[in-house]
Design a protein around this motif. Structure first.
Motif, short mmCIF file in Angstrom:
data_model
loop_
_atom_site.label_atom_id
_atom_site.label_comp_id
_atom_site.label_asym_id
_atom_site.label_seq_id
_atom_site.Cartn_x
_atom_site.Cartn_y
_atom_site.Cartn_z
N ASN A 1 29.26 44.67 26.45
CA ASN A 1 28.24 44.18 27.39
C ASN A 1 28.63 42.84 27.99
OD1 ASN A 1 26.11 46.32 27.20
ND2 ASN A 1 26.27 45.80 25.04
N LEU A 2 29.35 42.01 27.24
CA LEU A 2 29.89 40.78 27.84
C LEU A 2 30.87 41.14 28.96
CD1 LEU A 2 30.66 38.36 24.86
CD2 LEU A 2 28.86 38.14 26.57
N GLY A 3 31.67 42.18 28.74
CA GLY A 3 32.60 42.62 29.78
C GLY A 3 31.88 43.09 31.02
N PHE A 4 30.78 43.81 30.85
CA PHE A 4 30.01 44.26 32.01
C PHE A 4 29.38 43.08 32.75
CE2 PHE A 4 29.41 48.71 30.08
CZ PHE A 4 30.44 49.22 30.87
N LYS A 5 29.00 42.02 32.02
CA LYS A 5 28.50 40.81 32.68
C LYS A 5 29.59 40.18 33.53
CE LYS A 5 24.85 39.32 29.47
NZ LYS A 5 24.39 38.20 28.61
N ASP A 6 30.82 40.16 33.00
CA ASP A 6 31.96 39.66 33.79
C ASP A 6 32.10 40.44 35.08
OD1 ASP A 6 32.46 38.05 31.57
OD2 ASP A 6 34.15 39.26 30.87
N VAL A 7 32.03 41.76 34.98
CA VAL A 7 32.17 42.64 36.14
C VAL A 7 31.12 42.30 37.19
CG1 VAL A 7 31.87 45.01 36.95
CG2 VAL A 7 33.26 44.55 34.92
N ALA A 8 29.86 42.22 36.76
CA ALA A 8 28.78 41.97 37.72
C ALA A 8 28.94 40.62 38.39
CB ALA A 8 27.43 42.05 36.99
N ALA A 9 29.34 39.61 37.63
CA ALA A 9 29.50 38.27 38.20
C ALA A 9 30.69 38.19 39.14
CB ALA A 9 29.63 37.24 37.07
N LEU A 10 31.85 38.71 38.71
CA LEU A 10 33.05 38.62 39.56
C LEU A 10 32.89 39.46 40.82
CD1 LEU A 10 35.87 37.52 39.97
CD2 LEU A 10 36.77 39.45 38.63
N ALA A 11 32.32 40.65 40.70
CA ALA A 11 32.12 41.49 41.89
C ALA A 11 31.21 40.78 42.89
CB ALA A 11 31.52 42.83 41.48
N GLU A 12 30.15 40.16 42.42
CA GLU A 12 29.23 39.47 43.32
C GLU A 12 29.92 38.30 44.02
OE1 GLU A 12 24.86 37.31 43.02
OE2 GLU A 12 25.32 39.02 41.72
N VAL A 13 30.70 37.54 43.28
CA VAL A 13 31.41 36.39 43.85
C VAL A 13 32.42 36.85 44.91
CG1 VAL A 13 33.14 34.63 43.31
CG2 VAL A 13 31.09 34.83 41.89
N VAL A 14 33.19 37.88 44.60
CA VAL A 14 34.22 38.36 45.53
C VAL A 14 33.60 38.97 46.79
CG1 VAL A 14 36.05 40.07 45.85
CG2 VAL A 14 35.99 38.68 43.78
N VAL A 15 32.57 39.79 46.61
CA VAL A 15 31.93 40.43 47.77
C VAL A 15 31.25 39.39 48.65
CG1 VAL A 15 30.07 41.99 48.47
CG2 VAL A 15 31.65 42.68 46.65
N ASP A 16 30.58 38.42 48.05
CA ASP A 16 29.95 37.36 48.84
C ASP A 16 30.99 36.57 49.63
OD1 ASP A 16 27.44 38.04 47.99
OD2 ASP A 16 27.21 36.39 46.57
N ALA A 17 32.13 36.30 49.01
CA ALA A 17 33.20 35.56 49.70
C ALA A 17 33.70 36.35 50.91
CB ALA A 17 34.34 35.27 48.73
N ARG A 18 33.89 37.64 50.73
CA ARG A 18 34.36 38.49 51.84
C ARG A 18 33.37 38.46 53.00
NH1 ARG A 18 39.00 42.08 52.11
NH2 ARG A 18 37.61 43.27 53.43
N ARG A 19 32.09 38.53 52.68
CA ARG A 19 31.08 38.55 53.74
C ARG A 19 31.06 37.24 54.53
NH1 ARG A 19 26.46 41.34 49.91
NH2 ARG A 19 27.17 43.50 50.17
N LEU A 20 31.45 36.16 53.88
CA LEU A 20 31.47 34.85 54.54
C LEU A 20 32.82 34.55 55.16
CD1 LEU A 20 29.51 32.81 51.84
CD2 LEU A 20 28.67 33.55 54.09
N GLY A 21 33.74 35.53 55.10
CA GLY A 21 35.05 35.33 55.67
C GLY A 21 35.95 34.43 54.84
N GLN A 22 35.64 34.27 53.54
CA GLN A 22 36.44 33.42 52.67
C GLN A 22 37.49 34.25 51.92
OE1 GLN A 22 33.07 31.96 50.41
NE2 GLN A 22 33.10 30.02 51.50
N ASP A 23 38.47 33.55 51.38
CA ASP A 23 39.55 34.19 50.64
C ASP A 23 39.08 34.49 49.22
OD1 ASP A 23 41.85 34.93 49.31
OD2 ASP A 23 43.03 33.20 49.94
N PRO A 24 38.96 35.78 48.83
CA PRO A 24 38.43 36.11 47.50
C PRO A 24 39.35 35.67 46.36
CG PRO A 24 39.26 38.09 48.58
CD PRO A 24 39.28 37.00 49.60
N GLY A 25 40.60 35.34 46.65
CA GLY A 25 41.50 34.88 45.60
C GLY A 25 41.63 33.38 45.54
N GLY A 26 40.90 32.67 46.40
CA GLY A 26 40.97 31.22 46.40
C GLY A 26 40.38 30.64 45.12
#
Length: 412
Positions: free
Chosen positions: A310-335
């Motif tokens: 379940n800690l791993g699933f929390k990681d998934v939810a947090a990282l996916a949200e951060v990466v997707v939000d960055a893409r929507r704002l035109g930011q580099d998801p690997g920055g």
């Protein structure tokens, strides 16, 4: 030396590790933004996913995420809700095991705080969802080394294939090779314990009740599965665990019965028995430029609280949200500035859970009568305080602290 051969496309995200966490991250990213190009590398063929005989506890928050990912209906149909949980504390030779703590099983009305689910059901469901969304698979494929550049990272596989991406995610387990190659140090120690994992059939129904028996060698957890079956996580000193796993069927079942008891009738081992060494391993950092750790690669904790996956699933939810939000704002998801948001979200919670499980294991895995009296008094006190019990249920269900959208049942 293998000849380098580059894959045709540049990916936005490459995930090393095609287990539950890696697969669910790929699905979450593609559902959040279908334009994200994603690849998974795993040393095992994906068609062997259904062969995993183990079972996992899925917290209510994780089941909400899996619902958003479109795989929960298939999983739920073959899972067992946990309707109740009891906690006992005794010596192995005690004739009676008094119950010191009980929990009912609802996170919210009509929603169990957890389900037990066969791994052989969840893995294929996630794989099919990832394939349908266009995730590219390199499996079997073994990550060998990687090089980080200002605008991309290159992952080289053992066969010489080079995958280029904006972000490399290591989901390659507690002994993560990529974490070590990244130079990320860990806090770790060995408990001198191993967890024996197997499945048993029993004569009487469990009625959805989970049991955690604290014994001197470590916790003995009985976790309900569909039908008259239960999954066991049986903690022993490593030398004793190895001996038990190698013993004949009669000896193993005799020792099992001493710990399991007779309340569910006749027992029969219904699957392979395996022992896994237990320890604590926490990454000091979860990110580097264009590199992130998730799941067991970031944290390996004692199973005493049933929170590892379940800690791993929390990681998934947090990282996916951060990466997707960055893409929507035109930011580099690997920055690094983007990845630091993920690290701030997850590192403290993970270290906190690591400390809690470490303290619980040290407090309960012993034969000290003074400590037993102290902890039994504490368990009995908690049992009489509904507010604290409610908070424990909230924590076990995965709803404590800032919760990513997917774990709240919302799309990214």
């Amino acid at each position: 030396m293998a000849k380098r051969k580059s894959a045709a496309d540049m990916f936005d995200v490459v995930i090393a590790g095609g287990g539950y966490v890696g697969l669910s991250l790929a699905v979450a990213l593609k559902q959040g933004d279908e334009s994200i190009s994603c690849a998974i590398v795993d040393p095992k063929p994906m068609d062997q996913l259904h062969n995993d005989p183990r079972a996992s506890a899925i917290a209510a928050a994780a089941s909400r995420m899996l619902t958003q990912l479109g795989v929960w209906p298939k999983i739920e149909a073959e899972s067992q809700p946990i309707n109740e949980m009891i906690v006992t504390d005794s010596k192995l030779r005690d004739a009676v095991r008094p119950v010191f703590l009980t929990f009912d099983g609802e996170a919210t009305e009509g929603e169990p705080f957890a389900h037990m689910m066969p791994n052989g059901v969840m893995m294929p469901a996630l794989y099919k969802a990832a394939k349908k969304l266009g995730v590219k698979f390199f499996a079997p494929g073994t990550a060998d080394t990687f090089r980080t550049h200002p605008d991309q990272v290159e992952l080289e596989l053992a066969d010489g294939t080079v995958l280029k991406s904006r972000l490399l995610v290591a989901a390659d387990g507690v002994r993560s090779k990529l974490r070590d190659l990244a130079g990320i140090r860990t806090v770790n120690w060995d408990y001198g314990q191993s967890g024996i994992v197997t499945t048993v059939k029993h004569e009487r129904p469990h009625n959805g009740r989970a049991e955690e028996h604290f014994l001197p060698a470590g916790p003995f957890a009985i976790l309900p599965l569909p039908g008259n079956r239960s999954s066991l996580v049986w903690t022993e000193k490593t030398s004793d665990a190895d001996r038990l796993v190698r013993s004949d069927e009669f000896t193993f079942e005799l020792e099992l019965e001493r710990r399991f008891g007779h309340h569910l009738g006749t027992l029969e081992v219904d699957g392979p028995r395996r022992a896994y060494p237990l320890g604590l391993k926490l990454a000091r950092d979860f990110v580097n430029p264009r590199f992130a750790l998730i799941g067991d690669a970031a944290h390996g904790i004692h199973p005493i609280a049933g929170q590892g996956l379940n800690l791993g699933f929390k990681d998934v939810a947090a990282l996916a949200e951060v990466v997707v939000d960055a893409r929507r704002l035109g930011q580099d998801p690997g920055g690094l500035d983007i990845l630091e948001r993920y690290q701030r979200w997850r590192r403290f919670d993970t270290f906190q859970m690591g400390v809690v499980t470490d303290v619980l294991n040290r407090l309960f895995s012993n034969d000290n009568d003074v400590l037993r009296a102290f902890r039994d008094f504490g368990l009995g006190l908690v049992d009489r305080m509904p507010g604290i019990k409610t908070q424990f249920i909230k924590e076990a269900a995965g709803f404590a602290g800032p919760v990513p959208k997917l774990l709240s049942g919302e799309p990214i």
